[in-house]
Design a protein around this motif. Structure first.
Motif, short mmCIF file in Angstrom:
data_model
loop_
_atom_site.label_atom_id
_atom_site.label_comp_id
_atom_site.label_asym_id
_atom_site.label_seq_id
_atom_site.Cartn_x
_atom_site.Cartn_y
_atom_site.Cartn_z
N GLU A 1 -8.83 5.71 -6.73
CA GLU A 1 -8.18 6.07 -5.49
C GLU A 1 -9.75 6.03 -4.75
OE1 GLU A 1 -8.67 11.00 -6.22
OE2 GLU A 1 -8.23 10.43 -4.57
N ALA B 1 0.67 3.97 -2.72
CA ALA B 1 -0.06 5.29 -2.89
C ALA B 1 1.04 6.14 -3.12
CB ALA B 1 -0.28 5.57 -1.28
N GLU C 1 0.90 -0.97 -0.48
CA GLU C 1 0.74 -0.14 0.10
C GLU C 1 1.12 1.32 -0.24
OE1 GLU C 1 -3.02 0.35 -0.17
OE2 GLU C 1 -2.87 -2.18 -0.63
N PRO D 1 0.09 2.25 6.28
CA PRO D 1 -0.79 1.97 5.31
C PRO D 1 -1.64 0.69 5.27
CG PRO D 1 1.42 2.21 4.62
CD PRO D 1 1.30 1.94 6.25
#
Lengths: 500, 500
Positions: free
Chosen positions: B160, B91, B87, B284
């Motif tokens: 997103e 990101a 993650e 995350p």
């Protein structure tokens, strides 16, 4: 690319730091008023991060060169620009002198001490707090040494709360203040006509107290479109920045004075915050001048205006209409009740006269702790002995003695004197305002507090920290700070009230 | 000196970013619930600074090397550690692909668009919003191009909000969903036995609504020691971090269902936030899995449990006791009233069946906008035409049509589908929970929601983002997401209620 001058870059950096602090203020306010209990640990993490980021920004070594460059530019004397550089330099040098290790140790020690103090106070057991206070005093002495001082190490600590003030001048003020207060208090104690404060301890429904206090805060100029009033255990005022200032109070359904005068007090702080130069938010000279000047604004409204007869000539009929419980009370008796003066153990519950003796006591003991003349272990005995001399009372236990206040647990040595400075500045400012606006009392009697509020905003609030406190006082009142206006005003009110 | 591994340094950095975001959450919540109006501009400055600092931390170029180093270490498959790296990488790559200029332009465009949208909506005048939406669609297309995509540019935007989801699979789901819903809705429309929702539109005093909703939220497991319920114009749930989750609602004194089901909905979100792995805060993979999974938790409690008969077998006697106005209502009539299904114009007021057609409409139009097949100028006509087909209704004006939702004004293209995903996941999760806990309805009838809440906490909430949504669904339910559980549950409830 737009180019920044060193000055504008410094101001942008100051604004960033101020914005971070103002985020912390929101989080602190939320913690006191809204946060569920279980959120405390996470809130601590959030606040620690914001403090760390603000400190990092404020002590960035690049600031040194920017300051040197900016200081070499011509700058108009007494301008906000000059004051911004003076205050930036002052704060930067001070922050850089304190080693980060000491900042961390103090943060850790005070976090632990706060809990220990609360326990020790509840148990009236100084031994529980003693080791923590010893650590804190030692660290604050180290801090004073790191900052440097010439006459007294206490000067270095005082400077954090009252920039530019000195221990020596405060000693003189407190000596003069005590010299005036002690005989007055003796006179009042001997008076045959004593106030009956029982009228304040009747049924005052909380919802009505709230509405009544809000109407008074609004009347003196607190703007509720840019602020609010909430309930907390410990009342405070927090200005988050332009357009947002929060005040709090606590209510006692069987006590009118606590919340009402508390709200007037915090609204006085609030007026200051609401009238700081908003367009300059974040600039070092756009903050309040000092804690003493801040306190002068709260005490002016709470005591000098709010406990005065003209104020109640307007509000007493409204009080009667709002609270049926005072239907049988006459305005003279009410006015005497809110001006009841008598020695007591707890500072925050003290009247406006004896209050300063509570401060004098703390000021003396703090100096002795910082100079090493008093060991923390001997503090309770020293407190009790001095209390006996000042108040003629035996302290029954340390909860009602040296454990009563939170300040030492957060390392706030040097903070207390600003409360009395506030009383003195308030009286001297109000005397100056009365010279400029001779009909103030008439306006008060008609519920019109705008002339005074406007005068304070123009002469004090909007000036921010453009001038240091002593200089502001001279500019606004034409004279250095003295105890006379305070003592005169107190005598002028109390002597007739006590039939002397 | 303690040495940090690249992994622990990454986690510390992630925690800093998460803490900054959580400070913003407090400030946002305060803005919606407490802030005086005049504080808006300053609040904007505070939030902008926190966002800037968080973005700077999250895109620090040093992260690249740390990631490469950490990724080269062995790591157990399916562990939180592996998920954290996955993650973080996701990101970081995504954030670094979007040029800072585009981030700024989007921030500026959406700030302006939000005001324009509010005005356009109030005036039902699409022309006022059109240029803003054109800018936003263009910038979002640019963003999609910067991020990259293979099948459809919409994939890049969807990612997103629903990491790992694809436009193609959503198209299939929506086609299947519509194929099931349209005949069911036709059947209901033709039914002779129609619910009377009038019983919901009687006098429901707000203070009692609040207490009743709080008791229901607490019953399903929302922990008020670690959370609170407040009033706002637009209801929401905000988890600040461990121990502090705030939910809000709005009350209509002549409408029971709005606040009550709103609170159940937000409390469902709140349970998710309160049961995320607290010790891992900031990692995350310790955040919620996706918006679709988050929404599944709110809709599960609001619709599948909260509009079910067993829930009201427990709560209806309490409802009658709390609100005298329903003394004459029988539980069957009440149950029908809260399950009234009928086509309507406004998404947020839609029932649980037609709701998904509102989403299908937006999903189709968003794809067409992003692919360039639909010009913004043609949006109202396209909306109204498609609405006629789906609902058999003529949209009277754009306020009740394409201007009704705020999402496009903040650039939230790709957000809407997660609402329907929530409905589908909710039904599939509940079916799995019923397999594991066959006596759920009995427990509900006795007011015991702990078995279900515990199952959700163990299987979904405490897993955070350890698995992506599709994988989580397979692990928890044994099958990929499908529309069958949702359609089956809907039919099973509505067919008898409508006497079909």
């Amino acid at each position: 690319m737009k180019t920044q001058t060193p000055y504008t870059e410094l101001m942008n950096r100051a604004r960033t730091v101020a914005l971070l602090h103002s985020c912390s203020s929101v989080l602190h306010w939320d913690q006191q008023t809204q946060m569920p209990k279980a959120g405390a640990a996470h809130r601590g993490e959030q606040l620690a991060l914001l403090a760390r980021l603000a400190h990092k920004e404020a002590t960035d070594p690049k600031i040194r060169d920017l300051l040197i460059e900016a200081e070499s530019e011509p700058c108009e004397a007494d301008s906000f620009e000059a004051a911004n550089l003076r205050e930036f330099r002052h704060a930067f040098d001070r922050a850089r002198k304190i080693p980060p290790r000491l900042v961390e140790e103090l943060a850790r020690a005070t976090a632990l001490a706060n809990e220990a103090w609360a326990e020790a106070r509840a148990a009236a057991d100084f031994a529980k707090f003693r080791p923590h206070l010893e650590t804190i005093v030692a660290l604050k002495c180290e801090e004073a040494a790191a900052i440097g001082w010439s006459a007294h190490p206490y000067d270095a600590l005082l400077d954090e709360y009252e920039p530019g003030a000195s221990t020596a001048e405060l000693r003189t003020l407190f000596a003069e203040l005590s010299a005036g207060l002690v005989p007055l208090l003796q006179q009042l104690a001997d008076a045959k006509q004593r106030p009956d404060r029982g009228v304040l301890e009747r049924d005052y429904p909380i919802d009505r107290q709230r509405l009544f206090a809000e109407s008074a805060a609004a009347a003196i100029g607190f703007d509720f479109r840019a602020g609010r009033l909430d309930t907390t255990t410990h009342p405070f005022c927090s200005g988050f920045g332009p357009g947002d200032c929060r005040i709090t109070t606590r209510y006692n359904p069987r006590g009118f004075h606590e919340a009402f005068f508390g709200v007037l007090h915090e609204a006085g702080h609030g007026l200051y915050e609401q009238n700081l130069p908003a367009a300059r938010f974040g600039e070092p000279a756009a903050q309040s001048c000092s804690l003493g000047i801040h306190e002068s604004q709260s005490r002016l409204w709470e005591n000098l205006v709010g406990r005065g007869r003209p104020f109640w000539d307007h509000f007493f009929p409204r009080l009667r209409q709002t609270f049926p419980t005072v239907a049988d009370v006459d305005p003279d008796a009410f006015h005497r009740a809110i001006n009841d003066v008598r020695p007591s153990f707890i500072r925050v519950e003290a009247d406006e006269a004896t209050y300063n003796l509570h401060i004098a006591l703390r000021f003396e003991l703090e100096q002795a702790l910082v100079s090493g003349d008093l060991a923390v272990a001997d503090l309770p005995a020293a407190w009790n002995a001095r209390f006996r001399t000042l108040f003629g009372l035996e302290v029954p236990n340390d909860r009602e003695g040296c454990l009563q206040d939170i300040h030492w647990s957060f390392g706030g040595l040097g903070y207390f004197p600003t409360y009395s400075l506030g009383n003195l500045y308030a009286a001297q400012f109000l005397r100056a305002a009365r010279r400029a606006l001779p009909d103030l009392d008439d306006a008060f009697r008609h519920g019109d507090f705008r002339p005074l509020a406007g005068w304070l905003a123009a002469n004090i609030h909007s000036q921010g920290r453009r001038f240091r406190a002593a200089r502001l006082c001279e500019r606004v009142t034409g004279a250095p700070l003295s105890v006379a206006p305070f003592l005169d005003a107190l005598r002028a009110k109390l002597v007739p009230l006590y039939g002397l």
